[in-house]
Write a protein that holds these residues in place. Structure first.
Motif, mmCIF file in Angstrom:
data_model
loop_
_atom_site.group_PDB
_atom_site.id
_atom_site.type_symbol
_atom_site.label_atom_id
_atom_site.label_comp_id
_atom_site.label_asym_id
_atom_site.label_seq_id
_atom_site.Cartn_x
_atom_site.Cartn_y
_atom_site.Cartn_z
ATOM 1 N N THR A 1 6.144 31.967 66.421
ATOM 2 C CA THR A 1 7.310 31.182 66.861
ATOM 3 C C THR A 1 6.988 30.500 68.187
ATOM 4 O O THR A 1 6.146 30.963 68.955
ATOM 5 C CB THR A 1 8.584 32.038 67.012
ATOM 6 O OG1 THR A 1 8.482 32.849 68.189
ATOM 7 C CG2 THR A 1 8.829 32.908 65.799
ATOM 8 N N VAL B 1 15.329 29.330 66.181
ATOM 9 C CA VAL B 1 15.384 30.794 66.066
ATOM 10 C C VAL B 1 16.696 31.382 66.585
ATOM 11 O O VAL B 1 16.954 32.564 66.381
ATOM 12 C CB VAL B 1 14.173 31.501 66.740
ATOM 13 C CG1 VAL B 1 12.869 31.064 66.120
ATOM 14 C CG2 VAL B 1 14.167 31.336 68.240
ATOM 15 N N VAL C 1 16.544 31.579 60.407
ATOM 16 C CA VAL C 1 15.398 32.496 60.535
ATOM 17 C C VAL C 1 15.250 33.330 59.253
ATOM 18 O O VAL C 1 14.134 33.551 58.766
ATOM 19 C CB VAL C 1 15.551 33.397 61.784
ATOM 20 C CG1 VAL C 1 14.394 34.370 61.889
ATOM 21 C CG2 VAL C 1 15.633 32.543 63.052
ATOM 22 N N ASN D 1 6.005 36.684 68.329
ATOM 23 C CA ASN D 1 7.405 36.371 68.620
ATOM 24 C C ASN D 1 7.446 35.800 70.036
ATOM 25 O O ASN D 1 7.598 36.527 71.017
ATOM 26 C CB ASN D 1 8.201 37.678 68.523
ATOM 27 C CG ASN D 1 9.681 37.471 68.312
ATOM 28 O OD1 ASN D 1 10.148 36.340 68.165
ATOM 29 N ND2 ASN D 1 10.411 38.555 68.306
ATOM 30 N N VAL E 1 14.371 37.026 64.956
ATOM 31 C CA VAL E 1 13.043 36.972 64.335
ATOM 32 C C VAL E 1 12.581 38.391 63.982
ATOM 33 O O VAL E 1 12.042 38.632 62.889
ATOM 34 C CB VAL E 1 12.051 36.257 65.286
ATOM 35 C CG1 VAL E 1 10.645 36.284 64.714
ATOM 36 C CG2 VAL E 1 12.502 34.810 65.531
#
Ligand code: NDP
Length: 257
Positions: free
Chosen positions: A17, A69, A75, A94, A126
């Motif tokens: 991400t 996110v 997500v 992450n 996430v």
């Protein structure tokens, strides 16, 4: 798995991400270079498309998913797509985050909320969507990785950076707890805590005092590059499954604290 083979992450599926710039972008390229199939996630679709093209040009494999996110449904849809198209993730970087320092008395409440929404709630969205995939992959293959991007701000004291620093303290403490919880299932959990890295992070800062401080820091030392952090993520993911780097602090050599 060996750290000595040319493609130590071959066969692995990595979700990154914050992959449209900075640390996430460099790490996606690094993990792809180490053999992982990489899913790159951020909001700017064009930047992701360019990244996928670059990875593919070098013989790697990547899929772009444009998503915010902070939107739990988006997500979850991304995780469903990763499950359907790639069989699930076994490595999650992450990393999406934002830093908006300001004196607390200015009551920049929209910026407080933006940092909490992304650095805390987005991070949790996430984790919630992908942890089942990590646990399933670890059960099947003996290892999976959850790597959260924290900061030296998690522990160190930076006046006017209180809200940002508190979000990163959350990330580090959460990571230590999740490591204890998920380690028993062969999911390794790490927190990466970088000092100053030259990225777009600084370009979102609006506070004059913080901008001056950053300008001074730029003159005083050579900042880390996103590739320096990417190297660390690639290293820890390629370690033997019994080894979990719990917390990695990576500083510019010239940065004192
Ligand atoms: P960048 O600003 O370059 O990268 C941030 C990334 O997060 C971008 O790809 C951005 O993409 C993405 N992002 C922002 N908002 C969202 C959202 N709502 N949904 C999905 N993605 C989002 O900064 P860095 O690479 O420096 O930051 C990466 C991480 O490193 C952050 O967590 C930061 O706190 C941390 N860090 C950075 C340090 C530094 O000095 N640079 C030091 C210590 C930690 P898009 O806008 O396309 O969505």
């Amino acid at each position: 798995m060996s750290t000595h083979t040319a493609k130590p992450l071959a066969g692995r599926v990595a979700v990154v991400t914050g992959a449209s710039s900075g640390i996430g972008e460099a790490t996606a390229e690094k993990l792809a270079g180490l053999g992982a199939r990489v899913v790159v996630l951020a909001r700017r679709a064009e930047r992701l498309a360019d990244l996928v093209a670059r990875i593919e040009q070098r013989g790697g494999s990547a899929v772009a998913i444009a998503a915010d996110v902070t939107d739990p449904a988006a997500v979850r849809a991304a995780a469903d797509r990763v499950a359907a198209e790639l069989g699930g993730a076994d490595l999650l970087f992450n990393n999406a985050g934002v830093m908006l320092p300001a004196p607390v008395e200015e009551l920049a409440t929209a910026q407080w909320q933006q940092q909490i929404d992304l650095n805390v709630s987005g991070l949790m969205n996430v984790i919630g969507a992908f942890t089942p995939q990590l646990v399933a992959a670890a059960a099947e293959r003996g290892v999976a990785d959850l790597v959260n991007t924290s900061s030296i701000a998690a522990l160190n004291i930076f006046p006017t950076f209180a809200v940002y620093s508190a979000t990163k303290a959350y990330v580090t403490h959460l990571s230590r707890h999740l490591r204890a919880e998920l380690g028993a299932k062969q999911v390794r959990v790490s927190a990466i805590e970088p000092g100053i890295v030259g990225t777009e992070l600084q370009s979102h800062v609006t506070d004059r005092g913080a901008l001056d401080w950053l300008a001074g820091a730029k003159d005083a030392m050579e900042w880390l590059t996103p590739e320096d952090v990417a190297e660390t993520v690639g290293f820890l993911a390629a370690l033997p499954p019994r080894v979990n780097l719990q917390q990695v602090t990576i500083m510019p050599t010239g940065q004192a604290s």
